[in-house]
Design a protein around this motif. Structure first.
Motif, PDB file in Angstrom:
ATOM      1  N   ARG A   1      -4.405   0.389  13.685  1.00  0.00           N
ATOM      2  CA  ARG A   1      -3.157   1.128  13.448  1.00  0.00           C
ATOM      3  C   ARG A   1      -2.049   0.596  14.349  1.00  0.00           C
ATOM      4  O   ARG A   1      -0.897   0.468  13.920  1.00  0.00           O
ATOM      5  CB  ARG A   1      -3.372   2.629  13.682  1.00  0.00           C
ATOM      6  CG  ARG A   1      -4.123   3.332  12.544  1.00  0.00           C
ATOM      7  CD  ARG A   1      -3.931   4.832  12.625  1.00  0.00           C
ATOM      8  NE  ARG A   1      -4.509   5.385  13.838  1.00  0.00           N
ATOM      9  CZ  ARG A   1      -5.782   5.784  13.957  1.00  0.00           C
ATOM     10  NH1 ARG A   1      -6.601   5.671  12.916  1.00  0.00           N
ATOM     11  NH2 ARG A   1      -6.229   6.267  15.093  1.00  0.00           N
TER      12      ARG A   1
ATOM     13  N   THR B   1      -0.881  -2.665  12.928  1.00  0.00           N
ATOM     14  CA  THR B   1      -0.038  -2.452  11.750  1.00  0.00           C
ATOM     15  C   THR B   1       1.349  -1.980  12.149  1.00  0.00           C
ATOM     16  O   THR B   1       2.362  -2.438  11.597  1.00  0.00           O
ATOM     17  CB  THR B   1      -0.692  -1.422  10.808  1.00  0.00           C
ATOM     18  OG1 THR B   1      -1.973  -1.891  10.414  1.00  0.00           O
ATOM     19  CG2 THR B   1       0.156  -1.184   9.568  1.00  0.00           C
ATOM     20  N   THR B   2       1.418  -1.077  13.121  1.00  0.00           N
ATOM     21  CA  THR B   2       2.701  -0.579  13.600  1.00  0.00           C
ATOM     22  C   THR B   2       3.538  -1.704  14.196  1.00  0.00           C
ATOM     23  O   THR B   2       4.741  -1.826  13.931  1.00  0.00           O
ATOM     24  CB  THR B   2       2.490   0.531  14.644  1.00  0.00           C
ATOM     25  OG1 THR B   2       1.745   1.604  14.050  1.00  0.00           O
ATOM     26  CG2 THR B   2       3.829   1.074  15.146  1.00  0.00           C
TER      27      THR B   2
ATOM     28  N   LEU C   1       4.758  -4.038  11.415  1.00  0.00           N
ATOM     29  CA  LEU C   1       5.886  -3.452  10.709  1.00  0.00           C
ATOM     30  C   LEU C   1       7.161  -3.583  11.531  1.00  0.00           C
ATOM     31  O   LEU C   1       8.231  -3.920  11.000  1.00  0.00           O
ATOM     32  CB  LEU C   1       5.599  -1.985  10.399  1.00  0.00           C
ATOM     33  CG  LEU C   1       6.769  -1.178   9.811  1.00  0.00           C
ATOM     34  CD1 LEU C   1       7.267  -1.808   8.512  1.00  0.00           C
ATOM     35  CD2 LEU C   1       6.347   0.273   9.569  1.00  0.00           C
TER      36      LEU C   1
ATOM     37  N   ARG D   1       8.958  -0.624   4.415  1.00  0.00           N
ATOM     38  CA  ARG D   1       8.111   0.480   4.858  1.00  0.00           C
ATOM     39  C   ARG D   1       7.154   0.912   3.750  1.00  0.00           C
ATOM     40  O   ARG D   1       5.990   1.248   4.010  1.00  0.00           O
ATOM     41  CB  ARG D   1       8.984   1.665   5.310  1.00  0.00           C
ATOM     42  CG  ARG D   1       9.762   1.388   6.589  1.00  0.00           C
ATOM     43  CD  ARG D   1      10.599   2.584   7.016  1.00  0.00           C
ATOM     44  NE  ARG D   1      11.431   2.287   8.158  1.00  0.00           N
ATOM     45  CZ  ARG D   1      11.014   2.313   9.417  1.00  0.00           C
ATOM     46  NH1 ARG D   1       9.758   2.646   9.689  1.00  0.00           N
ATOM     47  NH2 ARG D   1      11.843   2.019  10.403  1.00  0.00           N
ATOM     48  N   GLU D   2       7.621   0.883   2.520  1.00  0.00           N
ATOM     49  CA  GLU D   2       6.746   1.227   1.388  1.00  0.00           C
ATOM     50  C   GLU D   2       5.617   0.206   1.249  1.00  0.00           C
ATOM     51  O   GLU D   2       4.460   0.573   0.988  1.00  0.00           O
ATOM     52  CB  GLU D   2       7.560   1.287   0.098  1.00  0.00           C
ATOM     53  CG  GLU D   2       8.516   2.462   0.008  1.00  0.00           C
ATOM     54  CD  GLU D   2       9.352   2.413  -1.267  1.00  0.00           C
ATOM     55  OE1 GLU D   2       9.157   1.469  -2.062  1.00  0.00           O
ATOM     56  OE2 GLU D   2      10.198   3.301  -1.463  1.00  0.00           O
TER      57      GLU D   2
ATOM     58  N   PHE E   1       4.250  -1.654   3.615  1.00  0.00           N
ATOM     59  CA  PHE E   1       3.281  -1.460   4.694  1.00  0.00           C
ATOM     60  C   PHE E   1       2.519  -0.149   4.534  1.00  0.00           C
ATOM     61  O   PHE E   1       1.344  -0.068   4.907  1.00  0.00           O
ATOM     62  CB  PHE E   1       3.974  -1.538   6.053  1.00  0.00           C
ATOM     63  CG  PHE E   1       4.116  -2.940   6.582  1.00  0.00           C
ATOM     64  CD1 PHE E   1       3.198  -3.461   7.477  1.00  0.00           C
ATOM     65  CD2 PHE E   1       5.160  -3.755   6.164  1.00  0.00           C
ATOM     66  CE1 PHE E   1       3.314  -4.760   7.948  1.00  0.00           C
ATOM     67  CE2 PHE E   1       5.291  -5.052   6.631  1.00  0.00           C
ATOM     68  CZ  PHE E   1       4.368  -5.558   7.529  1.00  0.00           C
ATOM     69  N   ALA E   2       3.175   0.870   3.995  1.00  0.00           N
ATOM     70  CA  ALA E   2       2.472   2.132   3.749  1.00  0.00           C
ATOM     71  C   ALA E   2       1.372   1.947   2.709  1.00  0.00           C
ATOM     72  O   ALA E   2       0.321   2.586   2.762  1.00  0.00           O
ATOM     73  CB  ALA E   2       3.459   3.201   3.294  1.00  0.00           C
ATOM     74  N   ALA E   3       1.611   1.038   1.747  1.00  0.00           N
ATOM     75  CA  ALA E   3       0.606   0.758   0.716  1.00  0.00           C
ATOM     76  C   ALA E   3      -0.500  -0.146   1.235  1.00  0.00           C
ATOM     77  O   ALA E   3      -1.539  -0.294   0.583  1.00  0.00           O
ATOM     78  CB  ALA E   3       1.280   0.102  -0.490  1.00  0.00           C
TER      79      ALA E   3
ATOM     80  N   PRO F   1      -2.106  -0.157   4.744  1.00  0.00           N
ATOM     81  CA  PRO F   1      -2.268   0.277   6.136  1.00  0.00           C
ATOM     82  C   PRO F   1      -3.207  -0.613   6.953  1.00  0.00           C
ATOM     83  O   PRO F   1      -3.295  -0.441   8.165  1.00  0.00           O
ATOM     84  CB  PRO F   1      -2.836   1.701   5.991  1.00  0.00           C
ATOM     85  CG  PRO F   1      -3.474   1.723   4.643  1.00  0.00           C
ATOM     86  CD  PRO F   1      -2.640   0.828   3.785  1.00  0.00           C
TER      87      PRO F   1
END
Length: 291
Positions: free
Chosen positions: A6, A9-10, A13, A74-75, A77-79, A81
């Motif tokens: 996580r 990923t953060t 992003l 952001r969409e 990366f949200a898809a 994770p």
């Protein structure tokens, strides 16, 4: 492990959004350096429709998903994770990015090969963004003119040198992969991508197609022009002109037919036959042919 993923990923992003602020279109990447989102067409009866570059409205079209819009990024990366990195699309406005990938895994020294090309074709790489790869390689960021479509290639320019052009992407600095983290070389992070030197750009673009003469004989005008180009060389230009002419001959499919005329021309300028053959063989290898 999940917390580490996580965090990766953060961070990815955050780096991707920072790159987008500089006008660089990005996509999320997995630890394998591949696009993190799989194709939405993979479950169909056939492979991805080649005509669909994201027009279906779903994510998973690789570099065609790339965007500079923070909301869309952001969409993306949200898809995905599980993404731990991001890719920067090449060839898109406003930068029309061209990546020079110097690989350390090649049997030859790719940095030395680039220096040799620069000496032979009389160009220098200007100060620009340099990204260091976990394996010890380097990515040089350059920009091309809007009308030039630089293709992707592997080893075409020289062994160990790959080119990332239109339809390709570069792994962005800050990305974490299975082998480590991509970082920006000290002193280059705030530089804009530099314009690609014209002489290098000519090497990166596909050679213009010329009509072939019947029965496999070379076009007389093209052949004479290359031979005369070598004959006009002054001391200090002989190897450079011979190498350039031989490259153009091989790229146009007349290299073997022009071997003897080029050798004669090179000897006439003062090169030994051994020097001339070595230069022509180097040109053949540089253009992907066997001397």
């Amino acid at each position: 492990m999940a917390t580490t993923d996580r965090q990766a990923t953060t961070l990815a992003l955050a780096h991707a959004l920072s790159a987008a602020e500089r006008g660089l279109a990005v996509i999320p990447l997995s630890r394998t350096k591949l696009p993190a989102l799989r194709s939405p067409h993979r479950a169909g009866p056939a492979p991805d429709p080649p005509s669909c570059h994201g027009e279906c409205g779903r994510f998973g079209h690789g570099v065609h998903d790339a965007s500079t819009d923070p909301a869309r990024i952001r969409e993306l990366f949200a898809a995905a994770p599980w993404a731990t990195g991001y890719g920067i699309a090449c060839g898109l406005p406003p930068h029309h990015l061209v990546g020079i990938d110097l690989d350390t895994k090649s049997e030859t020294d790719s940095s030395a090969a680039l220096r040799e090309l620069a000496l032979r074709h009389l160009f220098t790489i200007p100060p620009t963004v340099v990204v260091l790869t976990p394996s010890g390689g380097r990515h040089l960021w350059l920009t091309g003119p809007p009308e030039a479509v630089v293709p992707n290639s592997a080893g075409r320019l020289a062994p160990g040198i790959d080119i990332r052009g239109a339809g390709g992407y570069l792994v962005g600095p800050g990305s974490r992969t299975r082998h480590g983290v991509y970082t920006t070389a000290p002193g280059t992070s705030h530089l804009p991508p530099a314009p690609c030197p014209p002489a290098l750009l000519r090497l990166l673009l596909p050679p213009p197609r010329s009509p072939r003469a019947p029965h496999g004989t070379p076009d007389a005008h093209d052949g004479r022009g290359l031979v005369h180009f070598v004959l006009a060389a002054h001391e200090g230009q002989r190897n450079t002109r011979l190498f350039w002419a031989a490259c153009r001959a091989y790229e146009n499919g007349i290299g073997p037919a022009l071997l003897d005329p080029l050798l004669d021309a090179a000897r006439a300028t003062g090169l030994t036959e051994r020097e001339a053959r070595t230069t022509i063989a180097s040109a053949a290898r540089m253009t992907g042919h066997h001397p």
